[in-house]
Scaffold this motif. Structure first.
Motif, PDB file in Angstrom:
ATOM      1  N   GLU A   1     -25.766   0.047 -28.177  1.00 61.20           N
ATOM      2  CA  GLU A   1     -24.583   0.064 -28.453  1.00 61.20           C
ATOM      3  C   GLU A   1     -24.275  -1.006 -29.358  1.00 61.20           C
ATOM      4  O   GLU A   1     -23.562  -1.134 -30.389  1.00 61.20           O
ATOM      5  N   PHE A   2     -24.828  -2.230 -29.079  1.00 61.94           N
ATOM      6  CA  PHE A   2     -24.717  -3.517 -30.106  1.00 61.94           C
ATOM      7  C   PHE A   2     -25.545  -4.048 -30.999  1.00 61.94           C
ATOM      8  O   PHE A   2     -25.233  -4.639 -31.835  1.00 61.94           O
ATOM      9  N   VAL A   3     -26.903  -3.478 -31.292  1.00 59.90           N
ATOM     10  CA  VAL A   3     -27.800  -3.682 -32.215  1.00 59.90           C
ATOM     11  C   VAL A   3     -27.968  -2.478 -32.974  1.00 59.90           C
ATOM     12  O   VAL A   3     -28.064  -1.261 -32.520  1.00 59.90           O
ATOM     13  N   ALA A   4     -28.146  -2.498 -34.374  1.00 63.53           N
ATOM     14  CA  ALA A   4     -28.452  -1.450 -35.095  1.00 63.53           C
ATOM     15  C   ALA A   4     -29.758  -1.661 -35.449  1.00 63.53           C
ATOM     16  O   ALA A   4     -30.392  -2.521 -36.031  1.00 63.53           O
ATOM     17  N   TRP A   5     -30.535  -0.562 -34.869  1.00 62.03           N
ATOM     18  CA  TRP A   5     -32.091  -0.279 -35.081  1.00 62.03           C
ATOM     19  C   TRP A   5     -32.615   0.376 -36.071  1.00 62.03           C
ATOM     20  O   TRP A   5     -32.056   1.438 -36.484  1.00 62.03           O
ATOM     21  N   LYS A   6     -33.621   0.016 -36.752  1.00 66.49           N
ATOM     22  CA  LYS A   6     -34.128   0.770 -37.852  1.00 66.49           C
ATOM     23  C   LYS A   6     -35.075   1.909 -37.160  1.00 66.49           C
ATOM     24  O   LYS A   6     -34.929   2.920 -37.470  1.00 66.49           O
ATOM     25  N   THR A   7     -36.059   1.243 -36.459  1.00 66.38           N
ATOM     26  CA  THR A   7     -36.836   2.201 -35.419  1.00 66.38           C
ATOM     27  C   THR A   7     -36.029   2.132 -33.847  1.00 66.38           C
ATOM     28  O   THR A   7     -36.027   1.014 -33.534  1.00 66.38           O
ATOM     29  N   PRO A   8     -35.525   3.267 -33.471  1.00 66.31           N
ATOM     30  CA  PRO A   8     -35.221   3.005 -32.227  1.00 66.31           C
ATOM     31  C   PRO A   8     -35.985   2.732 -31.298  1.00 66.31           C
ATOM     32  O   PRO A   8     -37.171   2.839 -31.147  1.00 66.31           O
ATOM     33  N   LEU A   9     -35.425   1.906 -30.235  1.00 65.34           N
ATOM     34  CA  LEU A   9     -36.505   1.321 -29.014  1.00 65.34           C
ATOM     35  C   LEU A   9     -36.530   2.520 -27.977  1.00 65.34           C
ATOM     36  O   LEU A   9     -35.679   3.489 -27.787  1.00 65.34           O
ATOM     37  N   THR A  10     -37.638   2.724 -27.495  1.00 66.63           N
ATOM     38  CA  THR A  10     -37.951   3.841 -26.386  1.00 66.63           C
ATOM     39  C   THR A  10     -38.445   2.725 -25.211  1.00 66.63           C
ATOM     40  O   THR A  10     -38.340   3.197 -24.127  1.00 66.63           O
ATOM     41  N   LYS A  11     -38.881   1.737 -25.203  1.00 59.41           N
ATOM     42  CA  LYS A  11     -39.189   0.827 -24.220  1.00 59.41           C
ATOM     43  C   LYS A  11     -38.256  -0.296 -23.950  1.00 59.41           C
ATOM     44  O   LYS A  11     -37.802  -0.952 -24.980  1.00 59.41           O
ATOM     45  N   THR A  12     -37.931  -0.425 -22.811  1.00 55.47           N
ATOM     46  CA  THR A  12     -37.077  -1.604 -22.521  1.00 55.47           C
ATOM     47  C   THR A  12     -37.672  -3.023 -22.002  1.00 55.47           C
ATOM     48  O   THR A  12     -37.767  -3.935 -22.889  1.00 55.47           O
ATOM     49  N   LEU A  13     -38.396  -3.118 -21.195  1.00 52.23           N
ATOM     50  CA  LEU A  13     -38.937  -4.546 -20.416  1.00 52.23           C
ATOM     51  C   LEU A  13     -40.299  -4.411 -20.135  1.00 52.23           C
ATOM     52  O   LEU A  13     -40.543  -3.176 -19.296  1.00 52.23           O
ATOM     53  N   ASP A  14     -41.187  -5.010 -20.645  1.00 52.21           N
ATOM     54  CA  ASP A  14     -42.468  -5.072 -20.532  1.00 52.21           C
ATOM     55  C   ASP A  14     -42.821  -6.170 -19.526  1.00 52.21           C
ATOM     56  O   ASP A  14     -42.623  -7.633 -20.031  1.00 52.21           O
ATOM     57  N   THR A  15     -42.983  -6.150 -18.458  1.00 56.04           N
ATOM     58  CA  THR A  15     -43.407  -7.479 -17.591  1.00 56.04           C
ATOM     59  C   THR A  15     -45.107  -7.423 -17.347  1.00 56.04           C
ATOM     60  O   THR A  15     -45.495  -8.337 -16.555  1.00 56.04           O
ATOM     61  N   SER A  16     -45.798  -6.731 -17.999  1.00 56.05           N
ATOM     62  CA  SER A  16     -47.317  -7.054 -17.688  1.00 56.05           C
ATOM     63  C   SER A  16     -48.001  -8.235 -17.929  1.00 56.05           C
ATOM     64  O   SER A  16     -48.981  -8.528 -17.334  1.00 56.05           O
ATOM     65  N   GLU A  17     -47.255  -8.931 -18.768  1.00 62.07           N
ATOM     66  CA  GLU A  17     -47.968 -10.372 -18.845  1.00 62.07           C
ATOM     67  C   GLU A  17     -46.844 -11.499 -18.358  1.00 62.07           C
ATOM     68  O   GLU A  17     -46.929 -12.451 -19.059  1.00 62.07           O
ATOM     69  N   ALA A  18     -46.237 -11.009 -17.611  1.00 56.47           N
ATOM     70  CA  ALA A  18     -45.177 -12.055 -16.840  1.00 56.47           C
ATOM     71  C   ALA A  18     -45.974 -13.387 -16.675  1.00 56.47           C
ATOM     72  O   ALA A  18     -47.132 -13.505 -16.299  1.00 56.47           O
ATOM     73  N   PRO A  19     -45.171 -14.515 -17.010  1.00 56.42           N
ATOM     74  CA  PRO A  19     -43.799 -14.778 -17.545  1.00 56.42           C
ATOM     75  C   PRO A  19     -43.771 -14.652 -19.140  1.00 56.42           C
ATOM     76  O   PRO A  19     -42.577 -14.937 -19.550  1.00 56.42           O
ATOM     77  N   PHE A  20     -44.469 -13.977 -19.421  1.00 54.30           N
ATOM     78  CA  PHE A  20     -44.338 -13.615 -20.944  1.00 54.30           C
ATOM     79  C   PHE A  20     -43.796 -12.337 -20.951  1.00 54.30           C
ATOM     80  O   PHE A  20     -44.463 -11.279 -20.865  1.00 54.30           O
ATOM     81  N   PHE A  21     -42.236 -12.253 -21.069  1.00 62.16           N
ATOM     82  CA  PHE A  21     -41.881 -10.992 -20.973  1.00 62.16           C
ATOM     83  C   PHE A  21     -41.407 -10.140 -22.401  1.00 62.16           C
ATOM     84  O   PHE A  21     -41.166 -11.330 -23.444  1.00 62.16           O
ATOM     85  N   LYS A  22     -41.357  -8.946 -22.595  1.00 62.31           N
ATOM     86  CA  LYS A  22     -41.153  -8.390 -23.693  1.00 62.31           C
ATOM     87  C   LYS A  22     -39.969  -7.383 -23.752  1.00 62.31           C
ATOM     88  O   LYS A  22     -39.867  -6.312 -22.501  1.00 62.31           O
ATOM     89  N   TRP A  23     -38.982  -7.763 -24.506  1.00 60.10           N
ATOM     90  CA  TRP A  23     -37.846  -6.683 -24.531  1.00 60.10           C
ATOM     91  C   TRP A  23     -37.789  -5.841 -25.723  1.00 60.10           C
ATOM     92  O   TRP A  23     -37.885  -6.175 -26.934  1.00 60.10           O
ATOM     93  N   PHE A  24     -37.446  -4.473 -25.354  1.00 59.35           N
ATOM     94  CA  PHE A  24     -37.282  -3.458 -26.498  1.00 59.35           C
ATOM     95  C   PHE A  24     -38.290  -3.393 -27.685  1.00 59.35           C
ATOM     96  O   PHE A  24     -38.094  -3.444 -28.812  1.00 59.35           O
ATOM     97  N   GLU A  25     -39.574  -3.727 -26.944  1.00 59.58           N
ATOM     98  CA  GLU A  25     -40.876  -4.032 -27.995  1.00 59.58           C
ATOM     99  C   GLU A  25     -40.955  -2.953 -29.118  1.00 59.58           C
ATOM    100  O   GLU A  25     -41.621  -3.603 -30.307  1.00 59.58           O
ATOM    101  N   ASP A  26     -40.686  -1.722 -28.887  1.00 59.04           N
ATOM    102  CA  ASP A  26     -41.060  -0.826 -30.100  1.00 59.04           C
ATOM    103  C   ASP A  26     -39.913  -0.718 -30.932  1.00 59.04           C
ATOM    104  O   ASP A  26     -40.142   0.012 -31.945  1.00 59.04           O
ATOM    105  N   GLY A  27     -38.711  -1.245 -30.792  1.00 55.14           N
ATOM    106  CA  GLY A  27     -37.796  -0.882 -31.742  1.00 55.14           C
ATOM    107  C   GLY A  27     -37.997  -2.265 -32.748  1.00 55.14           C
ATOM    108  O   GLY A  27     -38.554  -3.233 -32.591  1.00 55.14           O
TER     109      GLY A  27
END
Ligand code: PRX
Length: 659
Positions: free
Chosen positions: A52-78
């Motif tokens: 809703e709030f961000v105009a993406w060039k490539t839409p995101l399909t992933k939201t949160l990646d916790t696999s390398e916690a505490p290094f978190f990734k958000w909306f990684e493929d957007g």
């Protein structure tokens, strides 16, 4: 640690009916529904808002990646571009002619830019950077004052995918050098001078000094914006004028589309140990929270005139000047000067002049303006027409109830809610704050978490502490605008924010408590060796290091904070000199020498208010400085600590004397 919680039954101010009806988050039920949505499906909630709030060039399909916690990734493929989101998006939506920035210079001259004009200036500056070989991932240090050009500089970096690091214009050459060296910046953006309180102060000359200190070989160019037209030295081949370069650049610039995790900026802030750390922020998650909190916390509507008085050198100026307001297409005031020039009525006069509707400032400013308008004074808010105001905000330090009430009554005419926003450089945006149409206010409390922020109070083992008791403030789940790393120092990131005993919770570094009945949060201040002086964050160790680097005079130094009526906290330094302990006039002279030294090493904001000399410092048997004792001495409290082991108890008496 003790946190004073608001007394049960402390005055509550319910949101007014008009706001409850019209606000973006309209009423307690709307707030509760958002909180419930985030609790039921945390990732779904944030993904919905990100779309809703961000105009993406490539839409995101992933939201949160916790696999390398505490290094978190958000909306990684957007993928996105932050500057596109702030500028092109408004122009494309038909708001090109809307005023983006109303700039008021120190001397009162006003300049405005529309969204189309701002976009053009950013594109030209972006093209300048590209023409100088700056590209995606390069670091650019910005050492500029409050100006449209400062915002343009930040947006231009964002447009080409360069990671900016803004250094507050009040920091010294040494501090600037340290930041340039740590970032490995390829370019420095600055101005000839800055103007504050009727005085022209150097900027470019300090950049020259910083680069001459060495360790900045990565810097290829210094690009200077002309502000005052002062005659300044330019190094041939290295230094260039922005206006000259920008004039010949095209007025359009294709944005660099970057992955959501691309570092938008580094901003240095103090911790309890070592040098300031480079807090690394992302592009996608950061922008989302900047836009979202600007809209909801300030209930910002298209016709509002928003004014955040922070400097772009601090995180508040990043999120609530350079990014948030632009990302939602707001009109905002940017002010070059200081609140007390030409007199203490400046803020109120500017609110009247620009018909400001939302005003966001720091408790220190409020307290100093209360003092300045004590008695009958032409600079009192009542002398101005402040009827345009509808929402007030506070940030950076606890606001004491007396200052809150004055702000509410005298500035807000009793009708404007105050959003007391708790957050940090590391959090990117508001974390605990009232929402104007939804939250009943209690003076001195930042009330409840922003929807989707899992704030809690725990003990040293991470166990929840019941409401009504104080403990450690943590955030239990990662959130989109959180710090991603300490610039090239993963270990420091882990140990500062994710200590093992806290079960994977983010450690904010503040003590806090929740009210037994309402669950409202009250922040009690830092639990580490970080001071908050006039809303500026400083490590005691940094100031100690600066003092002991004065090797001509200082043998040893310890720094603690003590409460101060105006600045919230004041820096109190205990110093052992190499020579004999000075007294009287000599002590005053040496205190002035040391204050200036700290000012030169770090910046004027770090100058100790109290300097006290002793023959030595009080230490434990194992040789550790007794900081708790020093804190009591600084506060003028009765000494309750065991001092029987002190070799020289007379130092206590010596250290009570301020110079
Ligand atoms: O101690 C808290 C205090 O400021 C610290 C963060 O400082 P900084 O990273 O410089 O960011 C300041 C601007 C967001 C916090 O750890 N602080 C910030 N806001 C508040 C506050 N203390 C009490 N109430 C607040 N509203």
């Amino acid at each position: 640690m003790s946190t004073t919680l608001p007394a049960a039954g402390a005055t509550h101010y319910a949101p007014n009916a008009e706001l409850t009806r019209t606000a973006h988050v309209s009423g307690p039920e709307a707030y509760a529904a958002l909180v419930a949505e985030a609790e039921a499906d945390y990732e779904g909630y944030w993904a919905r808002l990100a779309r809703e709030f961000v105009a993406w060039k490539t839409p995101l399909t992933k939201t949160l990646d916790t696999s390398e916690a505490p290094f978190f990734k958000w909306f990684e493929d957007g993928t996105l571009n932050v500057s596109y989101n702030c500028l092109d998006r408004q122009v494309e939506a038909g708001s090109g002619d809307k005023t983006a920035i109303i700039f008021e210079a120190d001397g009162g001259e006003v300049t405005t830019v529309t969204y189309s004009q701002l976009l053009e200036r950013v594109c030209r500056a972006s093209n300048v950077l590209r023409s100088l070989g700056v590209s995606k991932g390069d670091r650019v240090v910005i050492y500029m004052s409050m100006s449209i050009d400062g915002v343009v500089a930040m947006q231009a970096c964002a447009r080409i995918g360069a990671t900016h690091s803004v250094v507050f214009g009040g920091f010294s050459a040494q501090s600037l050098r340290d930041r340039i060296a740590d970032t490995g910046a390829v370019l420095v953006l600055t101005a000839d001078q800055q103007v504050r309180g009727g005085k022209s102060l150097p900027l470019k000359a300090i950049v020259d000094e910083a680069l001459a200190l060495g360790g900045c070989d990565s810097v290829r160019q210094v690009v200077v914006t002309r502000r005052t037209g002062a005659d300044i030295a330019m190094v041939p081949g290295r230094d260039l004028w922005m206006q000259e370069l920008a004039g010949s650049q095209p007025s359009a610039c294709e944005p660099e589309w970057v992955p959501a995790e691309h570092p938008l900026f580094l901003l240095y802030t103090s911790g309890s140990t070592g040098k300031p750390k480079g807090v690394q922020h992302s592009s996608g998650g950061y922008l989302l929270h900047a836009a979202l909190t600007t809209k909801w916390t300030f209930d910002l509507k298209p016709d509002d005139v928003f004014w955040c008085t922070a400097d772009i050198g601090w995180v508040t100026g990043h999120t609530y000047i350079a990014y948030g307001p632009l990302a939602i297409g707001a009109t905002q005031v940017v002010f070059e000067g200081i609140p007390i020039f030409p007199d203490a009525g400046r803020f109120w006069q500017m609110i009247e002049r620009h018909q400001v509707t939302i005003f966001y400032t720091a408790p220190t400013a409020i307290r100093s303006l209360i003092k300045a308008s004590d008695g009958i004074s032409a600079s009192h808010p009542r002398e101005f027409d402040l009827s345009s105001l509808r929402i007030l905000g506070s940030v950076g330090e606890p606001i004491n109830p007396a200052a809150w009430e004055w702000y509410h009554e005298q500035v807000g005419g009793g009708r404007c809610p105050i959003v007391d926003t708790w957050w940090q450089t590391e959090t990117g945006g508001h974390m605990i704050t009232p929402l104007p149409g939804a939250t009943a206010l209690v003076p001195g409390s930042c009330t409840l978490p922003f929807p989707g922020i899992m704030a809690a109070i725990v003990d040293e083992t991470g166990e929840d502490v019941p409401n009504g008791q104080s403990g450690i403030l943590v955030i239990k789940k990662p959130w989109p605008s959180m710090i991603r790393n300490v610039w090239h120092d993963e270990e420091r990131y882990r140990s500062s924010y994710y200590p093992p005993e806290l079960r994977g919770y983010y450690l904010a570094g503040d003590g806090a408590g929740r009210d037994a009945q309402t669950g409202y949060f009250t922040i009690g201040g830092r639990i580490d060796d970080v001071l908050n002086v006039s809303g500026h964050r400083m490590g005691t160790m940094e100031i100690e290091s600066a003092l002991v680097s004065c090797t001509d005079h200082v043998a040893e130094a310890a720094v603690v904070g003590r409460p101060d009526e105006t600045s919230g906290e004041a820096v109190c330094a205990f110093v052992v000199l190499k020579g004999p302990r000075p007294e009287g006039e000599e002590a005053k002279r040496l205190a002035a020498v040391l204050r200036n030294w700290v000012g030169k090493e770090i910046g004027p904001i770090a100058k100790p208010k109290d300097i006290r000399f002793g023959d030595n410092l009080p230490k434990t048997r194992s040789g550790k400085i007794m900081r708790r004792l020093l804190r009591s001495i600084a506060r003028g409290e009765e000494i309750t600590q065991d001092i029987s082991t002190l070799e020289n108890p007379a130092v206590i008496e010596q250290l009570t004397r301020t110079n």
